[in-house]
Design a protein around this motif. Structure first.
Motif, PDB file in Angstrom:
ATOM      1  N   ALA A   1       0.837  -1.206   0.000  1.00 20.28           N
ATOM      2  CA  ALA A   1       0.000   0.000   0.000  1.00 20.28           C
ATOM      3  C   ALA A   1       0.871   1.255   0.000  1.00 20.28           C
ATOM      4  O   ALA A   1       0.591   2.228  -0.722  1.00 20.28           O
ATOM      5  N   TRP A   2       1.945   1.230   0.816  1.00 19.70           N
ATOM      6  CA  TRP A   2       2.797   2.427   0.872  1.00 19.70           C
ATOM      7  C   TRP A   2       3.565   2.628  -0.424  1.00 19.70           C
ATOM      8  O   TRP A   2       3.667   3.743  -0.940  1.00 19.70           O
ATOM      9  N   THR A   3       4.140   1.551  -0.975  1.00 21.16           N
ATOM     10  CA  THR A   3       4.933   1.688  -2.194  1.00 21.16           C
ATOM     11  C   THR A   3       4.070   2.102  -3.382  1.00 21.16           C
ATOM     12  O   THR A   3       4.532   2.836  -4.271  1.00 21.16           O
ATOM     13  N   ALA A   4       2.814   1.651  -3.402  1.00 20.27           N
ATOM     14  CA  ALA A   4       1.925   2.060  -4.498  1.00 20.27           C
ATOM     15  C   ALA A   4       1.662   3.559  -4.440  1.00 20.27           C
ATOM     16  O   ALA A   4       1.739   4.266  -5.461  1.00 20.27           O
ATOM     17  N   THR A   5       1.362   4.058  -3.249  1.00 12.39           N
ATOM     18  CA  THR A   5       1.151   5.511  -3.125  1.00 12.39           C
ATOM     19  C   THR A   5       2.456   6.263  -3.314  1.00 12.39           C
ATOM     20  O   THR A   5       2.461   7.384  -3.871  1.00 12.39           O
ATOM     21  N   LEU A   6       3.570   5.656  -2.893  1.00 12.25           N
ATOM     22  CA  LEU A   6       4.871   6.294  -3.078  1.00 12.25           C
ATOM     23  C   LEU A   6       5.175   6.466  -4.563  1.00 12.25           C
ATOM     24  O   LEU A   6       5.652   7.527  -5.000  1.00 12.25           O
ATOM     25  N   ALA A   7       4.898   5.419  -5.341  1.00 15.29           N
ATOM     26  CA  ALA A   7       5.130   5.517  -6.791  1.00 15.29           C
ATOM     27  C   ALA A   7       4.277   6.616  -7.411  1.00 15.29           C
ATOM     28  O   ALA A   7       4.737   7.385  -8.278  1.00 15.29           O
ATOM     29  N   ALA A   8       3.035   6.714  -6.951  1.00 18.16           N
ATOM     30  CA  ALA A   8       2.157   7.765  -7.477  1.00 18.16           C
ATOM     31  C   ALA A   8       2.686   9.143  -7.104  1.00 18.16           C
ATOM     32  O   ALA A   8       2.670  10.084  -7.931  1.00 18.16           O
ATOM     33  N   LEU A   9       3.189   9.289  -5.879  1.00 20.94           N
ATOM     34  CA  LEU A   9       3.741  10.579  -5.451  1.00 20.94           C
ATOM     35  C   LEU A   9       5.007  10.932  -6.222  1.00 20.94           C
ATOM     36  O   LEU A   9       5.268  12.103  -6.526  1.00 20.94           O
ATOM     37  N   VAL A  10       5.813   9.919  -6.543  1.00 15.63           N
ATOM     38  CA  VAL A  10       7.034  10.162  -7.329  1.00 15.63           C
ATOM     39  C   VAL A  10       6.682  10.662  -8.716  1.00 15.63           C
ATOM     40  O   VAL A  10       7.324  11.580  -9.261  1.00 15.63           O
ATOM     41  N   VAL A  11       5.645  10.082  -9.302  1.00 13.51           N
ATOM     42  CA  VAL A  11       5.218  10.518 -10.637  1.00 13.51           C
ATOM     43  C   VAL A  11       4.743  11.965 -10.607  1.00 13.51           C
ATOM     44  O   VAL A  11       5.096  12.790 -11.464  1.00 13.51           O
ATOM     45  N   THR A  12       3.916  12.301  -9.605  1.00 15.86           N
ATOM     46  CA  THR A  12       3.434  13.687  -9.515  1.00 15.86           C
ATOM     47  C   THR A  12       4.572  14.650  -9.229  1.00 15.86           C
ATOM     48  O   THR A  12       4.574  15.794  -9.721  1.00 15.86           O
ATOM     49  N   TYR A  13       5.568  14.200  -8.455  1.00 18.97           N
ATOM     50  CA  TYR A  13       6.720  15.066  -8.155  1.00 18.97           C
ATOM     51  C   TYR A  13       7.526  15.319  -9.423  1.00 18.97           C
ATOM     52  O   TYR A  13       7.958  16.449  -9.695  1.00 18.97           O
ATOM     53  N   ALA A  14       7.744  14.248 -10.202  1.00 17.52           N
ATOM     54  CA  ALA A  14       8.509  14.408 -11.441  1.00 17.52           C
ATOM     55  C   ALA A  14       7.760  15.277 -12.445  1.00 17.52           C
ATOM     56  O   ALA A  14       8.369  16.033 -13.218  1.00 17.52           O
TER      57      ALA A  14
ATOM     58  N   VAL B   1      -5.897  13.127  -0.692  1.00 17.08           N
ATOM     59  CA  VAL B   1      -6.268  11.764  -0.296  1.00 17.08           C
ATOM     60  C   VAL B   1      -5.094  10.811  -0.484  1.00 17.08           C
ATOM     61  O   VAL B   1      -4.817   9.939   0.358  1.00 17.08           O
ATOM     62  N   LEU B   2      -4.363  10.963  -1.594  1.00 19.07           N
ATOM     63  CA  LEU B   2      -3.199  10.123  -1.858  1.00 19.07           C
ATOM     64  C   LEU B   2      -2.139  10.321  -0.783  1.00 19.07           C
ATOM     65  O   LEU B   2      -1.533   9.349  -0.308  1.00 19.07           O
ATOM     66  N   ILE B   3      -1.922  11.578  -0.383  1.00 18.15           N
ATOM     67  CA  ILE B   3      -0.930  11.853   0.666  1.00 18.15           C
ATOM     68  C   ILE B   3      -1.367  11.223   1.983  1.00 18.15           C
ATOM     69  O   ILE B   3      -0.553  10.624   2.703  1.00 18.15           O
ATOM     70  N   THR B   4      -2.651  11.352   2.310  1.00 18.03           N
ATOM     71  CA  THR B   4      -3.147  10.778   3.568  1.00 18.03           C
ATOM     72  C   THR B   4      -3.000   9.265   3.578  1.00 18.03           C
ATOM     73  O   THR B   4      -2.540   8.674   4.567  1.00 18.03           O
ATOM     74  N   VAL B   5      -3.381   8.636   2.471  1.00 21.05           N
ATOM     75  CA  VAL B   5      -3.241   7.172   2.391  1.00 21.05           C
ATOM     76  C   VAL B   5      -1.783   6.763   2.510  1.00 21.05           C
ATOM     77  O   VAL B   5      -1.440   5.769   3.172  1.00 21.05           O
ATOM     78  N   SER B   6      -0.898   7.541   1.889  1.00 19.09           N
ATOM     79  CA  SER B   6       0.526   7.234   1.964  1.00 19.09           C
ATOM     80  C   SER B   6       1.034   7.311   3.397  1.00 19.09           C
ATOM     81  O   SER B   6       1.798   6.447   3.844  1.00 19.09           O
ATOM     82  N   LEU B   7       0.628   8.346   4.132  1.00 21.73           N
ATOM     83  CA  LEU B   7       1.063   8.479   5.525  1.00 21.73           C
ATOM     84  C   LEU B   7       0.521   7.349   6.401  1.00 21.73           C
ATOM     85  O   LEU B   7       1.242   6.805   7.252  1.00 21.73           O
ATOM     86  N   VAL B   8      -0.751   6.995   6.181  1.00 21.24           N
ATOM     87  CA  VAL B   8      -1.331   5.898   6.962  1.00 21.24           C
ATOM     88  C   VAL B   8      -0.610   4.578   6.660  1.00 21.24           C
ATOM     89  O   VAL B   8      -0.279   3.801   7.565  1.00 21.24           O
ATOM     90  N   ALA B   9      -0.364   4.312   5.378  1.00 24.67           N
ATOM     91  CA  ALA B   9       0.338   3.078   5.010  1.00 24.67           C
ATOM     92  C   ALA B   9       1.761   3.074   5.556  1.00 24.67           C
ATOM     93  O   ALA B   9       2.268   2.036   6.004  1.00 24.67           O
ATOM     94  N   LEU B  10       2.410   4.240   5.529  1.00 28.07           N
ATOM     95  CA  LEU B  10       3.768   4.344   6.053  1.00 28.07           C
ATOM     96  C   LEU B  10       3.799   4.032   7.546  1.00 28.07           C
ATOM     97  O   LEU B  10       4.694   3.327   8.032  1.00 28.07           O
ATOM     98  N   ALA B  11       2.800   4.539   8.288  1.00 27.32           N
ATOM     99  CA  ALA B  11       2.743   4.268   9.725  1.00 27.32           C
ATOM    100  C   ALA B  11       2.384   2.818  10.024  1.00 27.32           C
ATOM    101  O   ALA B  11       2.727   2.300  11.098  1.00 27.32           O
ATOM    102  N   SER B  12       1.712   2.142   9.094  1.00 26.19           N
ATOM    103  CA  SER B  12       1.314   0.753   9.344  1.00 26.19           C
ATOM    104  C   SER B  12       2.469  -0.229   9.209  1.00 26.19           C
ATOM    105  O   SER B  12       2.372  -1.364   9.674  1.00 26.19           O
ATOM    106  N   ILE B  13       3.570   0.187   8.574  1.00 27.57           N
ATOM    107  CA  ILE B  13       4.701  -0.735   8.377  1.00 27.57           C
ATOM    108  C   ILE B  13       5.328  -1.144   9.707  1.00 27.57           C
ATOM    109  O   ILE B  13       5.492  -2.349   9.976  1.00 27.57           O
ATOM    110  N   PRO B  14       5.712  -0.220  10.608  1.00 26.67           N
ATOM    111  CA  PRO B  14       6.267  -0.673  11.889  1.00 26.67           C
ATOM    112  C   PRO B  14       5.244  -1.398  12.747  1.00 26.67           C
ATOM    113  O   PRO B  14       5.601  -2.306  13.509  1.00 26.67           O
ATOM    114  N   VAL B  15       3.965  -0.995  12.629  1.00 28.75           N
ATOM    115  CA  VAL B  15       2.931  -1.696  13.382  1.00 28.75           C
ATOM    116  C   VAL B  15       2.849  -3.147  12.930  1.00 28.75           C
ATOM    117  O   VAL B  15       2.749  -4.079  13.747  1.00 28.75           O
TER     118      VAL B  15
END
Length: 599
Positions: A222-235, A243-257
């Protein structure tokens, strides 16, 4: 708690608190230092600040779960590297600092990418994992050096009005843009590769593999999918969707959990080894042990092969020897050898290869199996020793009975016969003296005859006490009424033992009743007693009851202890019910082992 452990906990707590304070300071100070027209929304800032707090909390949990501290340290590093872009508004005037922070402000991404790689043991295992880690670290170093050496004064006022970069060696924004985008794209690609590997492994894996993997593949994907989307928008230099940023942050926080949840799951699997300990109390029932082990590990493919000393091979509970495919180290399963402390082979446990990551679990399984085998061996030895002791006690009792019978026979056939013969001779001598008018001699002989009769009567009573002749000739049905008749307390007798019982049982029962009636006469203060003897369900049951004062106990006096010793010697049981003031009931059960002696 040990002093060293308290010190480690205190240091780790201080580190976690310090990085939390640092992270919150950067978040809050950056937000306040940013002009109002450029400030991000409070909801985003709050979500952005929660992410490092989650990593810090998970670091504390990972440290407590252990045993490898590397994942916890990586999570702590994430908190320190989680630098909000607004924080550059705070350090924009410090020329030597902001370029270093800018070069490090994306290094946090290393942690969520590498955590799944070292999951769950906290270390690398496959060669491809080492390659992926090398790629991530390599591009991170390139990005850091590019940011420090190539970035000049940022032109975007929303970023910061930073002073010139003292480390800049060239003004090459195009090259840095290439490095920047390349770093983000390569990092996203590596993260996607890792997520895909985990997800495919989870889908194809066995039940233990899925249980150990837990939620990590889903969270990382989930995090890498949103990360790839964010990389594309950044480029593309477009604004990312909220919404994409929020999902990315939630997925990022779920990794250590997910990481600590999976580690906690493996720890709980080790705790379930305690279920195996219940089996060890009865020794290693091989079929049951293998079934319980498969249930504990949640691995239906588990097989236990026991060492056969006679045949010199390993075989399962059914006797089927281990196959070559099961022992192949290149297969999907691994073999766990279990040996005694002296090195003697005990068993081989074939299990899913993924369980090798949980070394402590397998150590617990090995210990449980060794304990089970040891318990079984000790139990067998104890049972064998107890049986030897029981047989020895029975032989002693039998020898005592035989010795009593021999003494009684010797007294009856020897001393008693001699005394009877002597009495007859004295009677003849007394009659002869009376016929010859030797009155004084006749009187003395009559007195001697009376003394001899008294001695003969006492000798007969002594012989009867040693082993009653009625018991040998007629069994309990004749001996018990005669025994009750000699008790000073009136006794009602009911003997229903049909036929003759084994000689040892009859002798034991007789003397148990004898001692019980002696206790009634001496200690109970009873005016009446009842004796019952009957055979029921293969046991001889003796009941002696009186209407005395009660209060009898096995802990008081030697009479009860003598009864208990006699009963225990033949494997019987003794129950005493003696409430104060309500009389005493003594119940004895002696197993007959299904063997009744012929009458």
């Amino acid at each position: 708690m040990a002093p060293g452990r308290r010190g480690r906990i205190a240091r780790r707590t201080a580190i976690i608190v310090a990085v939390i304070v640092l992270s919150l300071f950067m978040e809050v100070s950056g937000f306040l230092a940013t002009p109002e027209e450029f400030r991000p929304e409070v909801a985003y800032v709050t979500m952005h600040a929660i992410v490092p707090l989650v990593y810090a909390a998970c670091a504390g949990v990972a440290w407590s779960l252990g045993p490898n501290p590397v994942p916890a340290r990586m999570m702590v590093a994430f908190v320190a590297l989680w630098i909000p872009t607004t924080f550059f508004q705070v350090v924009e005037g410090i020329g030597w600092l902001w370029p270093l922070l800018y070069g490090a402000h994306l290094l946090w991404a290393i942690v969520p990418i590498l955590l799944p790689v070292v999951y769950p043991r906290g270390q690398l295992s496959a060669p491809i994992d080492r390659w992926l880690v090398g790629i991530i670290l390599g591009i991170s170093v390139v990005f850091f050096l590019g940011a420090v050496l190539l970035v000049g004064e940022p032109a975007d006022p929303t970023f910061c009005a930073c002073v010139p970069n003292p480390y800049q060696v060239a003004d090459a924004p195009g090259i840095f843009a290439l490095i920047d985008n390349g770093y983000r794209m390569i990092g996203a690609a590596v993260a996607l590769v890792i997520a895909a590997r985990l997800l495919v492994g989870w889908v194809r894996g066995s039940i233990p593999a899925r249980a150990v993997a837990f939620l990590m593949p889903v969270a990382l994907f989930a995090w890498t999918a949103t990360l790839a989307a964010l990389v594309v928008t950044y480029a593309a230099e477009t604004n990312a969707d909220k919404v994409l940023i929020t999902v990315s942050l939630v997925a990022l926080a779920s990794i250590p959990v997910s990481f600590v949840a999976g580690v906690a799951h493996t720890r709980n699997m080790r705790a379930r080894v305690a279920d195996l300990m219940r089996i060890t109390r009865e020794g290693a029932d091989r079929g049951l042990w293998a079934e319980s082990l498969a249930r504990t590990l949640r691995d239906a493919s588990v097989r236990v092969y026991w060492w056969d000393e006679e045949k010199g091979r390993y075989a399962d509970a059914a006797g089927t020897p281990i196959e070559d495919a099961d022992a192949d180290p290149r297969g999907s399963h691994s073999i766990l050898p279990v040996a005694s402390p002296l090195g003697a082979p005990i068993a081989l446990i074939r299990h899913d290869r993924v369980l090798t990551d949980n070394a402590r679990l397998l150590d617990g399984v090995s210990s449980a199996l060794r304990l089970s085998v040891d318990n079984g061996r000790l139990r067998s030895e104890i049972e064998r020793t107890l049986e030897q002791v029981r047989q020895s006690r029975q032989r002693i009792v039998e020898a005592g009975v035989e010795a009593r019978r021999r003494i009684e026979r010797d007294l009856h056939d020897g001393a008693q016969q001699h005394l009877v013969s002597l009495g007859m001779r004295l009677r003849l001598a007394a009659n002869e003296a009376r016929d010859t008018d030797e009155v004084q001699l006749a009187t003395e002989l009559e007195g001697t005859i009376q003394m001899l009769n008294m001695a003969l009567r006492e000798l007969r009573e002594l012989a009867h006490g040693i082993h009653p002749s009625l018991l040998s000739s007629g069994g309990l049905s004749l001996a018990v009424p005669e025994l009750a008749g000699r008790c000073p307390v009136p006794v009602e007798v009911d003997v229903q033992a049909e036929g003759r019982l084994p000689e040892l049982i009859e002798s034991t029962a007789y003397f148990v009743l004898s001692e019980a009636l002696a206790n009634v006469a001496k200690h109970s203060g009873a005016s009446r007693a009842w004796v019952r003897a009957y055979v029921e369900d293969g046991d001889l049951e003796l009941v002696v009851r009186d209407n005395g004062t009660g209060g009898a106990s096995l802990d008081k006096g030697t009479g009860m202890l003598g009864v208990a010793d006699r009963v225990d010697a033949v494997g019987g049981t003794l129950e005493v019910d003696s409430p104060s003031g309500a009389g005493t009931t003594l119940t004895v059960r002696i197993p007959l082992d299904g063997q009744l002696a012929e009458a």
